[in-house]
Enzyme design. Structure first.
Site, mmCIF file in Angstrom:
data_model
loop_
_atom_site.group_PDB
_atom_site.id
_atom_site.type_symbol
_atom_site.label_atom_id
_atom_site.label_comp_id
_atom_site.label_asym_id
_atom_site.label_seq_id
_atom_site.Cartn_x
_atom_site.Cartn_y
_atom_site.Cartn_z
ATOM 1 N N ASP A 74 -48.428 -11.231 -23.377
ATOM 2 C CA ASP A 74 -47.651 -11.007 -22.164
ATOM 3 C C ASP A 74 -47.471 -12.323 -21.411
ATOM 4 O OD1 ASP A 74 -46.656 -9.714 -19.635
ATOM 5 O OD2 ASP A 74 -47.155 -7.949 -20.835
ATOM 6 N N SER A 97 -41.763 -7.320 -18.041
ATOM 7 C CA SER A 97 -42.449 -6.463 -19.017
ATOM 8 C C SER A 97 -41.677 -5.195 -19.337
ATOM 9 C CB SER A 97 -43.814 -6.034 -18.472
ATOM 10 O OG SER A 97 -44.697 -7.108 -18.449
ATOM 11 N N ASP A 115 -42.919 -12.190 -7.990
ATOM 12 C CA ASP A 115 -41.678 -12.405 -8.734
ATOM 13 C C ASP A 115 -40.853 -13.497 -8.059
ATOM 14 O OD1 ASP A 115 -42.368 -10.318 -10.452
ATOM 15 O OD2 ASP A 115 -41.496 -8.827 -9.112
ATOM 16 N N ARG A 166 -37.686 -0.313 -10.884
ATOM 17 C CA ARG A 166 -38.610 -0.377 -12.025
ATOM 18 C C ARG A 166 -39.689 0.690 -11.915
ATOM 19 N NH1 ARG A 166 -41.690 -5.546 -14.730
ATOM 20 N NH2 ARG A 166 -43.702 -4.512 -14.939
ATOM 21 N N LYS A 189 -51.936 -3.357 -18.607
ATOM 22 C CA LYS A 189 -50.812 -3.498 -19.544
ATOM 23 C C LYS A 189 -50.750 -2.349 -20.543
ATOM 24 C CE LYS A 189 -49.357 -7.635 -18.124
ATOM 25 N NZ LYS A 189 -48.041 -7.835 -17.504
ATOM 26 N N ASP A 222 -49.864 -13.707 -18.593
ATOM 27 C CA ASP A 222 -49.049 -13.151 -17.520
ATOM 28 C C ASP A 222 -49.864 -12.856 -16.261
ATOM 29 O OD1 ASP A 222 -46.459 -11.938 -16.627
ATOM 30 O OD2 ASP A 222 -47.837 -10.264 -16.321
ATOM 31 N N HIS A 238 -49.515 -15.099 -12.843
ATOM 32 C CA HIS A 238 -49.000 -14.592 -11.566
ATOM 33 C C HIS A 238 -49.869 -14.988 -10.368
ATOM 34 C CE1 HIS A 238 -45.595 -12.140 -12.663
ATOM 35 N NE2 HIS A 238 -46.270 -11.424 -13.536
ATOM 36 N N ASP A 291 -43.300 -11.055 -24.470
ATOM 37 C CA ASP A 291 -42.250 -10.264 -23.813
ATOM 38 C C ASP A 291 -41.387 -11.080 -22.858
ATOM 39 O OD1 ASP A 291 -44.382 -10.532 -22.011
ATOM 40 O OD2 ASP A 291 -44.104 -8.536 -21.152
ATOM 41 N N HIS A 292 -41.870 -12.223 -22.404
ATOM 42 C CA HIS A 292 -41.125 -13.111 -21.491
ATOM 43 C C HIS A 292 -42.048 -14.273 -21.183
ATOM 44 C CE1 HIS A 292 -43.795 -11.609 -18.431
ATOM 45 N NE2 HIS A 292 -43.500 -10.380 -18.834
ATOM 46 N N HIS A 351 -42.353 -15.018 -13.490
ATOM 47 C CA HIS A 351 -41.923 -15.222 -14.872
ATOM 48 C C HIS A 351 -40.927 -16.379 -14.919
ATOM 49 C CE1 HIS A 351 -42.751 -10.661 -15.630
ATOM 50 N NE2 HIS A 351 -43.833 -11.356 -15.352
HETATM 51 O O1 3PG Z 1 -45.248 -6.083 -11.872
HETATM 52 C C1 3PG Z 1 -45.619 -7.235 -12.032
HETATM 53 O O2 3PG Z 1 -46.811 -7.550 -12.184
HETATM 54 C C2 3PG Z 1 -44.597 -8.335 -11.956
HETATM 55 O O3 3PG Z 1 -43.635 -8.025 -11.001
HETATM 56 C C3 3PG Z 1 -43.905 -8.500 -13.252
HETATM 57 O O4 3PG Z 1 -44.795 -8.671 -14.306
HETATM 58 P P1 3PG Z 1 -44.648 -7.871 -15.665
HETATM 59 O O5 3PG Z 1 -43.181 -7.637 -15.851
HETATM 60 O O6 3PG Z 1 -45.189 -8.827 -16.692
HETATM 61 O O7 3PG Z 1 -45.427 -6.645 -15.546
HETATM 62 MN MN MN Z 2 -44.907 -8.907 -19.185
HETATM 63 MN MN MN Z 3 -45.700 -10.415 -15.252
#
Ligand code: 3PG
Ligand code: MN
Ligand code: MN
Length: 558
Positions: A28, A81, A171, A286, A361, A430, A434, A471-472, A501
């Site tokens: 991740d 993600s 973000d 989301r 995750k 990830d 963050h 994934d990114h 990201h």
């Molecule tokens: O929800 C989160 O933690 C971030 O906004 C994005 O991170 P993720 O897409 O890797 O979950």
């Molecule tokens: Mn992710």
């Molecule tokens: Mn993330």
């Protein structure tokens, strides 16, 4: 036009055998970027990932993981993600929430939706509450969509509006919440000039208030409920700008972790608790970080925390967040219809799957992978294992997270011989990325590499195949840069740490002692992205991919 009858049965691949064990590993937030001191993948010791990159050029490449390649509105949209795992699991590119909401707002169709009509029923007597993430990150929500919704709702009859904000800094840059709060205050002042009673009612940092996911910590959701619904919070302010500025002065408090607050009137009374007859909209599109709150607003029977009051409201989500649970029942915009995902095909084609990650995750390799659908397709063919995440800490404190445990779980699943697909998400790059803590992120990258090593060793022993991808981007670039790529400095001359990201591509590597000789990446899919991975993996399972899947990345040469 002739029609062929639909079948879940996939044709055999002409050259690749069935029955191999495939380890499918998603790192991740692990992108590929130029090497410098802000690239934690580069700084960290990562011998396993380095060997994959430098070992076999025909079995390592980069793929696109952002923008239109994953169904986002533009190439300026970083991957995330949800869209990343949706693309990986579904093998096709779907117009995603961000884009669908843009269209529904631009066309006005949002106001004709069943969900909007449902909340509109409260406009005469009640208050419209809008709850969500206040930023222009475009991952969970977007400020411009909130602005359009505020305007549109007032034009469609809302007379009293209360906004419950969640500050971001994850973000988007930390500290940017002040500006977003100012913009919102300004918009609400304009509405007030037009006779709408519109105010911010409460707030808090997204990681501490409301936006938990996969049931990691219900306390987070409870803090939100107390502030938004009950009008109770440890901090009280007269306006949101003051609130954000003052709370940011608390040592070690960033936008993501602001404590909950309520806005009060001159007599100290909360200006916007949720009461009977009100309407509530959660404006994030989301899913993952809205599901828990949606349950609190929607479910009559609910035992995750004491809600104290459960007001009779009309509740709608911006989207429906869970297709299987049909949660929430009412929504303003229909989510993408992500059907016939690779996971569902596999259960019809005799491929047994094991999926695992730690809590934060876990839903990525199950729920997102399966098109935002909770549960198994066929519990006799699939096993999903969740390793509990640490809760109540920021992950720079324990940057190794549960990488080792996830890898050992994958190793055991591979060696058990019970599964043909062992799918895991390794979260460290990830989750630690963050936090913006560069040193901790380097440790996270090293831990990730060690996890990959354990899995690759198991693949060797099982004569299996590995597919390692991401994934990114996130941890490969920890600084905000100008257009030429030079790190940007703030007024004090410090670098601006990038907690979000990135727009970078991600690696994909295939190999393993079970990979038939002659399998290599094709040269004719230069723009390949995450959505091409599903067909690739189906081929490695000895199956042809469905005709409408994005094309495979591999070929077999004799
Ligand atoms: O929800 C989160 O933690 C971030 O906004 C994005 O991170 P993720 O897409 O890797 O979950
Ligand atoms: Mn992710
Ligand atoms: Mn993330």
């Amino acid at each position: 036009m002739g029609t062929t009858e639909f079948s879940w049965k996939l044709a055999d691949h002409p050259k690749l055998p069935k029955g191999k064990t495939i380890a499918l590993v998603v790192l991740d937030g692990w992108g590929e970027a130029d090497a410098d001191q802000y690239n934690c993948v580069h700084v960290a010791e990562t011998p396993t990932m380095d060997a994959l990159k430098n070992g076999a050029p025909e079995r390592w490449r980069l793929i696109r993981a952002h923008g239109t390649a994953v169904g986002l509105p533009s190439e300026d949209d970083m991957g995330n993600s949800e869209v990343g795992h949706n693309a990986l699991g579904a093998g096709r590119i779907f117009a995603q929430g961000a884009k669908l909401v843009d269209h529904a707002l631009a066309s006005g169709k949002i106001y004709e939706s069943e969900g909007f009509k449902y909340i509109q029923e409260c406009f005469d007597e009640g208050t419209l509450h809008l709850v969500g993430l206040l930023s222009d990150g475009g991952v969970h929500s977007r400020l411009d969509q909130l602005q359009l919704l505020l305007k549109g709702a007032s034009e469609h009859g809302a007379k009293r509006i209360r906004v419950h904000v969640l500050t971001d800094g994850r973000d988007v840059l930390d500290g940017s919440s002040v500006g977003f709060a100012e913009t919102l205050e300004n918009d609400l002042a304009n509405l007030r000039e037009n006779g709408i009673d519109a105010q911010v009612a409460s707030g808090g940092g997204r990681m501490y208030v409301t936006m938990d996911r996969y049931e990691n910590d219900w306390e987070v959701v409870k803090r939100g409920w107390d502030a938004q619904v009950l009008g109770e919070a440890p901090y009280k302010f007269r306006n949101v700008v003051e609130a954000v500025k003052k709370l940011r002065e608390i040592p070690n408090i960033s936008d993501q972790y602001l404590p909950p607050f309520v806005i009060v009137d001159e007599s100290g009374k909360a200006v916007g608790p949720v009461v009977d007859g009100d309407a509530v909209v959660t404006f994030n599109f989301r899913a993952d970080r809205m599901v828990m709150t949606a349950k609190a607003f929607e479910y009559k029977d609910f035992d995750k925390f004491d809600r104290v009051r459960f007001p009779k409201i009309h509740y709608a989500g911006m989207l429906q967040y869970d297709g299987e649970l049909k949660l929430p029942h009412y929504y303003l915009v229909s989510p993408p219809e992500i059907e016939r995902t690779s996971g569902e095909y596999l259960v019809y084609n005799g491929v047994r799957t094991f999926a695992c990650s730690e809590t934060v995750k876990f839903g990525h390799v199950t729920f997102f992978w399966n098109g935002n659908r909770s549960g198994y397709f066929d519990s006799s063919m699939e096993e999903y294992v969740e390793i509990p995440s640490d809760s109540g800490i920021t992950f720079n404190v324990k940057p190794k997270m549960k990488a080792l445990e996830i890898a050992e779980m994958a190793r055991d699943a591979i060696l058990s011989g019970k599964y043909q697909q062992v799918r895991v998400n390794v979260p460290n790059g990830d989750m630690v990325g963050h936090t913006g803590d560069i040193e901790a992120t380097v440790v996270a990258c090293k831990a990730t590499d060690e996890a990959v090593k354990i899995i690759l060793d198991a693949v060797e022993r099982a004569n299996g195949i590995y597919v390692i991808t991401a994934d990114h981007g996130n941890c490969e670039d920890m600084v905000k840069r100008d257009k030429k790529g030079k790190p940007l400095l703030d007024k004090e001359g410090n670098i601006q740490v990038l907690t979000s990201h990135t727009l970078q591509p991600v690696p994909i590597a295939i190999g393993g002692s079970g990979l038939p000789a002659g399998v290599r990446f094709r040269a004719d899919v230069p723009d390949g992205g995450l959505a091409n991975v599903a067909a690739t993996v189906m081929n490695l399972h000895g199956l042809e991919a469905p005709a409408d899947y994005e094309q495979t990345l591999i070929e077999v040469v004799d």
